[in-house]
Design a protein around this motif. Structure first.
Motif, PDB file in Angstrom:
ATOM      1  N   VAL A   1       0.863  -1.178   0.000  1.00 12.61           N
ATOM      2  CA  VAL A   1       0.000   0.000   0.000  1.00 12.61           C
ATOM      3  C   VAL A   1       0.898   1.226   0.000  1.00 12.61           C
ATOM      4  O   VAL A   1       1.876   1.295   0.753  1.00 12.61           O
ATOM      5  N   GLU A   2       0.567   2.200  -0.852  1.00 10.83           N
ATOM      6  CA  GLU A   2       1.327   3.451  -0.871  1.00 10.83           C
ATOM      7  C   GLU A   2       0.420   4.609  -1.257  1.00 10.83           C
ATOM      8  O   GLU A   2      -0.650   4.406  -1.829  1.00 10.83           O
ATOM      9  N   ALA A   3       0.846   5.806  -0.914  1.00 12.08           N
ATOM     10  CA  ALA A   3       0.095   7.010  -1.275  1.00 12.08           C
ATOM     11  C   ALA A   3       0.148   7.202  -2.787  1.00 12.08           C
ATOM     12  O   ALA A   3       1.155   6.890  -3.425  1.00 12.08           O
ATOM     13  N   ILE A   4      -0.934   7.712  -3.349  1.00 11.67           N
ATOM     14  CA  ILE A   4      -0.995   7.981  -4.785  1.00 11.67           C
ATOM     15  C   ILE A   4      -0.272   9.305  -5.048  1.00 11.67           C
ATOM     16  O   ILE A   4      -0.627  10.326  -4.450  1.00 11.67           O
ATOM     17  N   PRO A   5       0.722   9.316  -5.933  1.00 15.22           N
ATOM     18  CA  PRO A   5       1.388  10.582  -6.278  1.00 15.22           C
ATOM     19  C   PRO A   5       0.391  11.574  -6.876  1.00 15.22           C
ATOM     20  O   PRO A   5      -0.542  11.171  -7.588  1.00 15.22           O
ATOM     21  N   GLU A   6       0.577  12.839  -6.582  1.00 16.33           N
ATOM     22  CA  GLU A   6      -0.371  13.866  -7.030  1.00 16.33           C
ATOM     23  C   GLU A   6      -0.519  13.954  -8.539  1.00 16.33           C
ATOM     24  O   GLU A   6      -1.580  14.306  -9.027  1.00 16.33           O
ATOM     25  N   ASP A   7       0.524  13.614  -9.296  1.00 16.34           N
ATOM     26  CA  ASP A   7       0.464  13.751 -10.750  1.00 16.34           C
ATOM     27  C   ASP A   7      -0.066  12.493 -11.453  1.00 16.34           C
ATOM     28  O   ASP A   7      -0.040  12.395 -12.668  1.00 16.34           O
ATOM     29  N   THR A   8      -0.624  11.546 -10.711  1.00 15.32           N
ATOM     30  CA  THR A   8      -1.162  10.314 -11.291  1.00 15.32           C
ATOM     31  C   THR A   8      -2.433  10.604 -12.081  1.00 15.32           C
ATOM     32  O   THR A   8      -3.329  11.295 -11.600  1.00 15.32           O
ATOM     33  N   ASP A   9      -2.496  10.057 -13.308  1.00 18.56           N
ATOM     34  CA  ASP A   9      -3.695  10.206 -14.146  1.00 18.56           C
ATOM     35  C   ASP A   9      -4.732   9.187 -13.693  1.00 18.56           C
ATOM     36  O   ASP A   9      -4.562   7.984 -13.882  1.00 18.56           O
ATOM     37  N   LEU A  10      -5.809   9.645 -13.087  1.00 19.83           N
ATOM     38  CA  LEU A  10      -6.853   8.765 -12.592  1.00 19.83           C
ATOM     39  C   LEU A  10      -8.039   8.655 -13.555  1.00 19.83           C
ATOM     40  O   LEU A  10      -9.067   8.089 -13.213  1.00 19.83           O
ATOM     41  N   THR A  11      -7.869   9.158 -14.786  1.00 21.07           N
ATOM     42  CA  THR A  11      -8.959   9.142 -15.754  1.00 21.07           C
ATOM     43  C   THR A  11      -9.547   7.749 -15.985  1.00 21.07           C
ATOM     44  O   THR A  11     -10.767   7.603 -16.006  1.00 21.07           O
ATOM     45  N   PRO A  12      -8.717   6.706 -16.142  1.00 15.90           N
ATOM     46  CA  PRO A  12      -9.332   5.399 -16.431  1.00 15.90           C
ATOM     47  C   PRO A  12      -9.816   4.625 -15.200  1.00 15.90           C
ATOM     48  O   PRO A  12     -10.216   3.483 -15.308  1.00 15.90           O
ATOM     49  N   ILE A  13      -9.823   5.246 -14.026  1.00 20.11           N
ATOM     50  CA  ILE A  13     -10.187   4.558 -12.796  1.00 20.11           C
ATOM     51  C   ILE A  13     -11.700   4.625 -12.583  1.00 20.11           C
ATOM     52  O   ILE A  13     -12.299   5.689 -12.689  1.00 20.11           O
ATOM     53  N   VAL A  14     -12.317   3.472 -12.265  1.00 21.51           N
ATOM     54  CA  VAL A  14     -13.750   3.421 -11.990  1.00 21.51           C
ATOM     55  C   VAL A  14     -13.986   2.677 -10.686  1.00 21.51           C
ATOM     56  O   VAL A  14     -13.210   1.805 -10.311  1.00 21.51           O
ATOM     57  N   PRO A  15     -15.053   3.010  -9.960  1.00 22.86           N
ATOM     58  CA  PRO A  15     -15.332   2.318  -8.702  1.00 22.86           C
ATOM     59  C   PRO A  15     -15.870   0.910  -8.937  1.00 22.86           C
ATOM     60  O   PRO A  15     -16.659   0.685  -9.845  1.00 22.86           O
ATOM     61  N   LEU A  16     -15.437  -0.025  -8.134  1.00 21.35           N
ATOM     62  CA  LEU A  16     -15.986  -1.378  -8.201  1.00 21.35           C
ATOM     63  C   LEU A  16     -17.318  -1.446  -7.483  1.00 21.35           C
ATOM     64  O   LEU A  16     -18.090  -2.371  -7.695  1.00 21.35           O
ATOM     65  N   ALA A  17     -17.630  -0.492  -6.643  1.00 21.18           N
ATOM     66  CA  ALA A  17     -18.860  -0.530  -5.849  1.00 21.18           C
ATOM     67  C   ALA A  17     -20.109  -0.595  -6.703  1.00 21.18           C
ATOM     68  O   ALA A  17     -21.100  -1.175  -6.304  1.00 21.18           O
ATOM     69  N   GLY A  18     -20.098  -0.054  -7.892  1.00 21.12           N
ATOM     70  CA  GLY A  18     -21.273  -0.076  -8.749  1.00 21.12           C
ATOM     71  C   GLY A  18     -21.324  -1.263  -9.671  1.00 21.12           C
ATOM     72  O   GLY A  18     -22.243  -1.410 -10.441  1.00 21.12           O
ATOM     73  N   SER A  19     -20.332  -2.126  -9.600  1.00 22.93           N
ATOM     74  CA  SER A  19     -20.296  -3.276 -10.492  1.00 22.93           C
ATOM     75  C   SER A  19     -21.120  -4.415  -9.932  1.00 22.93           C
ATOM     76  O   SER A  19     -21.402  -4.475  -8.759  1.00 22.93           O
ATOM     77  N   THR A  20     -21.499  -5.310 -10.807  1.00 26.76           N
ATOM     78  CA  THR A  20     -22.221  -6.502 -10.378  1.00 26.76           C
ATOM     79  C   THR A  20     -21.591  -7.711 -11.033  1.00 26.76           C
ATOM     80  O   THR A  20     -21.149  -7.643 -12.172  1.00 26.76           O
ATOM     81  N   ASN A  21     -21.557  -8.799 -10.329  1.00 23.21           N
ATOM     82  CA  ASN A  21     -21.019 -10.015 -10.903  1.00 23.21           C
ATOM     83  C   ASN A  21     -22.112 -10.654 -11.734  1.00 23.21           C
ATOM     84  O   ASN A  21     -23.191 -10.911 -11.256  1.00 23.21           O
ATOM     85  N   SER A  22     -21.826 -10.895 -12.981  1.00 24.20           N
ATOM     86  CA  SER A  22     -22.827 -11.431 -13.897  1.00 24.20           C
ATOM     87  C   SER A  22     -22.954 -12.943 -13.812  1.00 24.20           C
ATOM     88  O   SER A  22     -23.736 -13.531 -14.533  1.00 24.20           O
TER      89      SER A  22
END
Length: 113
Positions: A32-53
């Motif tokens: 586990v590490e801190a996310i650097p401030e300049d990290t591009d988080l554009t492609p990141i999505v939450p798993l909380a809204g996903s459903t297992n099909s």
């Protein structure tokens, strides 16, 4: 074959809790590490809204829709503070995703396409 996973979290506590729960599986090189401030988080999505099909894949229909991204997922990303890296055997990948989801984790959209 092992898969490399990066999961992003809103708090260090969520990331560390997920790391602890992942110990039940055959994970390696977890960190586990801190996310650097300049990290591009554009492609990141939450798993909380996903459903297992039921077919072994996650479905992100509502989570990655443009409407949701405008009003929720993308604006929420600036609150992500920590990343958990680990490797996992492919046969345990779905179980690992459930653990990440249970701890309000986010992952790259490309990990599910």
């Amino acid at each position: 074959m092992a898969k490399f996973v990066q999961a992003y979290f809103k708090t260090e506590n969520n990331a560390e809790s997920a790391k602890t729960d992942l110990q039940k599986l055959n994970v390696n090189q977890e960190m586990v590490e801190a996310i650097p401030e300049d990290t591009d988080l554009t492609p990141i999505v939450p798993l909380a809204g996903s459903t297992n099909s039921g077919g072994g894949t996650f479905n992100f229909t509502e989570v990655i829709s443009p409407k949701h991204d405008q009003n929720g997922a993308l604006s929420d990303k600036r609150h992500l503070t920590h990343v958990l890296h680990f490797t996992i055997k492919e046969e345990e990948y779905e179980r690992a995703l459930k653990i990440v989801k249970d701890h309000e984790g986010h992952m790259k959209r490309t990990d599910f396409e």
